[in-house]
Scaffold this active site. Structure first.
Site, PDB file in Angstrom:
ATOM      1  N   TYR A 124       6.804 101.365  67.641  1.00 50.82           N
ATOM      2  CA  TYR A 124       7.016 100.326  66.636  1.00 50.82           C
ATOM      3  C   TYR A 124       6.496  98.999  67.192  1.00 50.82           C
ATOM      4  CZ  TYR A 124      10.347 103.466  64.233  1.00 50.82           C
ATOM      5  OH  TYR A 124      10.947 104.504  63.575  1.00 50.82           O
ATOM      6  N   LEU A 177      16.024 105.477  50.403  1.00 48.49           N
ATOM      7  CA  LEU A 177      15.877 105.034  49.012  1.00 48.49           C
ATOM      8  C   LEU A 177      14.573 105.527  48.397  1.00 48.49           C
ATOM      9  CD1 LEU A 177      17.223 101.391  49.391  1.00 48.49           C
ATOM     10  CD2 LEU A 177      18.427 103.387  48.489  1.00 48.49           C
TER      11      LEU A 177
END
Length: 311
Positions: A68, A225
């Site tokens: 990341y 989501l």
């Protein structure tokens, strides 16, 4: 309630654990954690401030990876989190940074690459031992698929992960982007958690979730989501979700997260954000209670995850 029980409801800093109590790699943690990938969008000062806010809100487990931001996110975590915060930092291996590429990572599945990934995480996090490391596979769910020398048997990968555990460099092993048969093969190794793409609208892994529940393995869904890839539906677009949100006076995204927490007791969340307001909303979703009728309406939403385009 005993003093021990009361204390377990709180993080080491005295905050109420976000979402209540969960278990991860043998430790009691908040059921709502934080996925740190989005920190790469911020400058160092803002990223540190967001992590400090997460601790204040009762989050005591953070999910990260050296790839990341090519180490930036890990270095920010090392700077922001203090020993007295007692935050469980979970990292992963199986990919490496690819600056300038169409996506910012490439697979790194070979055993020697997994070992190098652990060493990179140790260095950028400033740790001598990683409490939990997820092996990111690439044979299930949305995302990259292995080619050439990146097609590696799971048993070979688990062998090096077990060696790293025996050497004391990692504490526990998790799996990510793995199919049901892969989890079954890995169970004798002692798997602490599974991270797969899963949400109200993408429930293809329900059998795997139930196996994790039976085996006391934490279920830590990413893309909670939906909507992260072309062809992947968004939870917030579902009429039933909008109806529930309106009835309860909360945001649709909060309904999607709250549903996950109520769906099974072994579910932990690691929603990511670079926005302090979204961080608060994600944390607050852990306090939402969905009534049985609304829960039934949400459970009836069909899964529509079959048309995901790989990126």
């Amino acid at each position: 309630m005993t003093s021990t029980a009361r204390s377990s409801q709180l993080t080491a800093t005295g905050a109420a654990r976000a979402g209540g109590l969960g278990v991860l790699a043998g430790r009691t943690v908040s059921r709502v954690g934080y996925g740190a990938m989005q920190l790469r969008r911020l400058d160092r000062e803002a990223a540190i401030a967001l992590l400090r806010r997460a601790v204040e809100l009762g989050i005591d487990h953070v999910d990260t990876a050296h790839f990341y931001g090519n180490g930036f996110v890990n270095e920010v975590i090392a700077a922001a989190l203090r020993p007295e915060d007692d935050v469980l930092v979970v990292s992963k291996v199986g990919a490496e940074p690819a600056p300038g590429g169409p996506i910012p990572l490439r697979l790194a599945q070979r055993p020697e690459q997994l070992r190098a990934g652990v060493e990179d995480n140790l260095k950028s996090l400033g740790l001598e031992r990683l409490p939990l490391v997820n092996l990111r596979r690439a044979d299930h769910g949305p995302g990259l698929r292995p080619e050439g020398d990146q097609i590696v048997d799971l048993d070979d990968q688990l062998a090096v992960m077990a060696d790293l555990r025996d050497e004391g460099k990692i504490g526990a092993i998790g799996l990510s982007s793995v199919p049901l048969d892969g989890l079954r093969r890995a169970l004798p190794m002692g798997i602490a958690c599974v991270q797969n793409a899963y949400s109200l609208v993408a429930r293809d892994d329900e059998d795997m979730l139930r196996l994790c529940l039976a085996e006391d393995i934490a279920w830590v869904p990413y893309f909670p989501l939906g909507g992260a890839y072309a062809g992947l539906p968004k939870v917030t677009d579902e009429p039933a979700v909008a109806t529930a949100a309106q009835a309860l006076g909360v945001a649709p995204a909060q309904i999607g997260l709250a549903w996950l927490l109520q769906h099974t007791s072994n579910t932990l969340l690691i929603p990511g954000t670079a926005d302090p307001e979204h961080l608060w909303a994600n944390t607050d979703a852990g306090a939402i209670s969905i009534d049985e009728a609304t829960l039934a309406a949400l459970d009836a939403v069909p899964t529509r995850s079959g048309d995901i385009e790989l990126g």
